[in-house]
Write a protein that holds these residues in place. Structure first.
Motif, PDB file in Angstrom:
ATOM      1  N   GLU A 164      47.068  48.847   3.249  1.00 28.18           N
ATOM      2  CA  GLU A 164      47.173  48.240   1.921  1.00 28.18           C
ATOM      3  C   GLU A 164      48.083  49.107   1.046  1.00 28.18           C
ATOM      4  OE1 GLU A 164      43.402  47.260   0.237  1.00 28.18           O
ATOM      5  OE2 GLU A 164      44.322  46.238  -1.478  1.00 28.18           O
ATOM      6  N   TRP A 165      47.908  50.415   1.120  1.00 28.12           N
ATOM      7  CA  TRP A 165      48.727  51.342   0.321  1.00 28.12           C
ATOM      8  C   TRP A 165      50.201  51.178   0.695  1.00 28.12           C
ATOM      9  CZ3 TRP A 165      52.181  55.334   0.558  1.00 28.12           C
ATOM     10  CH2 TRP A 165      52.266  56.154  -0.563  1.00 28.12           C
ATOM     11  N   ARG A 190      47.503  38.111   1.939  1.00 27.12           N
ATOM     12  CA  ARG A 190      47.684  37.291   3.153  1.00 27.12           C
ATOM     13  C   ARG A 190      47.994  38.182   4.350  1.00 27.12           C
ATOM     14  NH1 ARG A 190      50.448  33.455   0.304  1.00 27.12           N
ATOM     15  NH2 ARG A 190      52.484  34.194   1.005  1.00 27.12           N
ATOM     16  N   ARG A 191      48.865  39.165   4.132  1.00 28.09           N
ATOM     17  CA  ARG A 191      49.246  40.063   5.235  1.00 28.09           C
ATOM     18  C   ARG A 191      48.026  40.865   5.714  1.00 28.09           C
ATOM     19  NH1 ARG A 191      54.512  39.775   6.091  1.00 28.09           N
ATOM     20  NH2 ARG A 191      56.039  39.642   4.416  1.00 28.09           N
ATOM     21  N   LEU A 192      47.168  41.265   4.741  1.00 27.68           N
ATOM     22  CA  LEU A 192      45.984  42.051   5.127  1.00 27.68           C
ATOM     23  C   LEU A 192      45.010  41.218   5.942  1.00 27.68           C
ATOM     24  CD1 LEU A 192      45.365  44.138   1.880  1.00 27.68           C
ATOM     25  CD2 LEU A 192      45.869  45.046   4.158  1.00 27.68           C
ATOM     26  N   PHE A 238      52.550  32.909  11.301  1.00 26.04           N
ATOM     27  CA  PHE A 238      51.826  32.666  10.035  1.00 26.04           C
ATOM     28  C   PHE A 238      51.706  31.161   9.766  1.00 26.04           C
ATOM     29  CE2 PHE A 238      53.934  36.872   8.680  1.00 26.04           C
ATOM     30  CZ  PHE A 238      52.884  37.624   9.211  1.00 26.04           C
ATOM     31  N   GLY A 239      51.643  30.358  10.848  1.00 25.64           N
ATOM     32  CA  GLY A 239      51.472  28.910  10.708  1.00 25.64           C
ATOM     33  C   GLY A 239      52.600  28.234   9.952  1.00 25.64           C
ATOM     34  N   LYS A 240      53.747  28.872   9.830  1.00 31.25           N
ATOM     35  CA  LYS A 240      54.768  28.351   8.926  1.00 31.25           C
ATOM     36  C   LYS A 240      56.161  28.275   9.548  1.00 31.25           C
ATOM     37  CE  LYS A 240      55.908  29.951   4.636  1.00 31.25           C
ATOM     38  NZ  LYS A 240      55.640  30.916   3.569  1.00 31.25           N
ATOM     39  N   SER A 241      56.752  29.420   9.796  1.00 34.52           N
ATOM     40  CA  SER A 241      58.162  29.439  10.217  1.00 34.52           C
ATOM     41  C   SER A 241      58.284  29.670  11.720  1.00 34.52           C
ATOM     42  CB  SER A 241      58.907  30.559   9.502  1.00 34.52           C
ATOM     43  OG  SER A 241      58.698  30.472   8.127  1.00 34.52           O
TER      44      SER A 241
END
Ligand code: ADP
Ligand code: 5GP
Length: 232
Positions: free
Chosen positions: A133-134, A149-151, A78-81
């Motif tokens: 999503e549900w 973001r996850r979607l 996710f470009g982060k961790s």
């Protein structure tokens, strides 16, 4: 006699597909299968405990481990961790005569496939976006922005489905658990076959209709829409 090489199983999925649920059930059902606990620089969420879901470490510690070549694979997710699989899990599985299960993203899966071409890779998909999503909403773990973001990450991640050996569409949970268990058990059975038997099995399998799939289209197209034959 040197210990046998473990079978490495890789499982990847967009967040919320049900991967952790499936992995937890699998580990209860299949003996001698170790779970590789990854190292990460992200913060623990909810009830997560250090050494259970992940080893939570600082960026400095992670970079020291990279320098010391302690990772079999690592990636920025996710470009982060940072997230990484420690080599020691593979060593320990081998010493104990166990197989090893890695829950890693598509970047990590590609690195492992390069280093261990026999690794068995499995991609888990939700039945559709609405269901994903549900599930993310009902898991009650993330706020609305994180779910969005996850979607959008899921839309990108699912494009990598064709780099995996197996796909599980996680609709009915019981069925998905049976499928995952079957994939793991099948790889173990396959390993017990003689090399020649494995080759014969794989060759025949390559000709299955479902395998030939995409390669058929251009062949069929080349027979269609032909100009009418020239008159004598
Ligand atoms: P992941 O590890 O892929 O992020 P989880 O295992 O946390 O996903 O599952 C997300 C949510 O969906 C959880 O609330 C879980 O109980 C639920 N879930 C998982 N698989 C199914 C399924 N086959 N049918 C319905 N709900 C499911
Ligand atoms: P989460 O932060 O939601 O637990 O995981 C985010 C993503 O990181 C998931 O896709 C998960 O599979 C992936 N991941 C977890 N551990 C590792 C790892 O060691 N290496 C890589 N490459 N990805 C990992």
């Amino acid at each position: 006699m040197s210990p046998e090489k473990p079978i490495v199983y890789i499982i990847s999925a967009p967040s919320g597909s049900g991967k952790s649920t499936l992995v937890n059930e699998l580990l209860k059902l299949v003996p001698n299968l170790d779970f590789s606990i990854s190292y990460t620089t992200r913060d623990p969420r909810g009830s997560e405990q250090n050494g259970k879901e992940y080893y939570f470490i600082s960026r400095e510690e992670f970079e020291q481990m990279i320098q010391a070549d302690e990772f079999l694979e690592h990636a920025t997710v996710f470009g982060k961790s940072y997230y990484g699989t420690a080599r020691r899990f593979l060593r320990e599985a081998e010493q104990n005569g166990h197989d090893l299960l890695l829950d890693i993203d598509v970047q990590g899966a590609a690195q492992i496939k390069q280093k261990c071409p026999d690794a068995v890779s499995i991609f888990v998909l939700p039945p559709d976006r609405q269901t994903l999503e549900w599930r993310l909403n009902h898991r009650s773990e993330d706020d609305k922005a994180t779910i969005q973001r996850r979607l959008s990450a899921a839309s990108r991640e699912i494009e990598n489905y064709d780099k995996y050996d197996y796909i599980i569409i996680n609709g009915e949970l019981k069925e998905s658990i049976e499928q995952l268990t079957a994939i793991v058990r099948f790889a173990r059975v396959r390993k017990t076959l003689l090399a020649e038997d494995r080759r014969v099995m794989d060759l025949a399998d390559q000709c299955r209709l479902t395998r030939v799939g995409k390669r058929l289209r251009p062949i069929l197209d080349s027979f269609r829409n032909l100009p009418p034959p020239a008159q004598p």
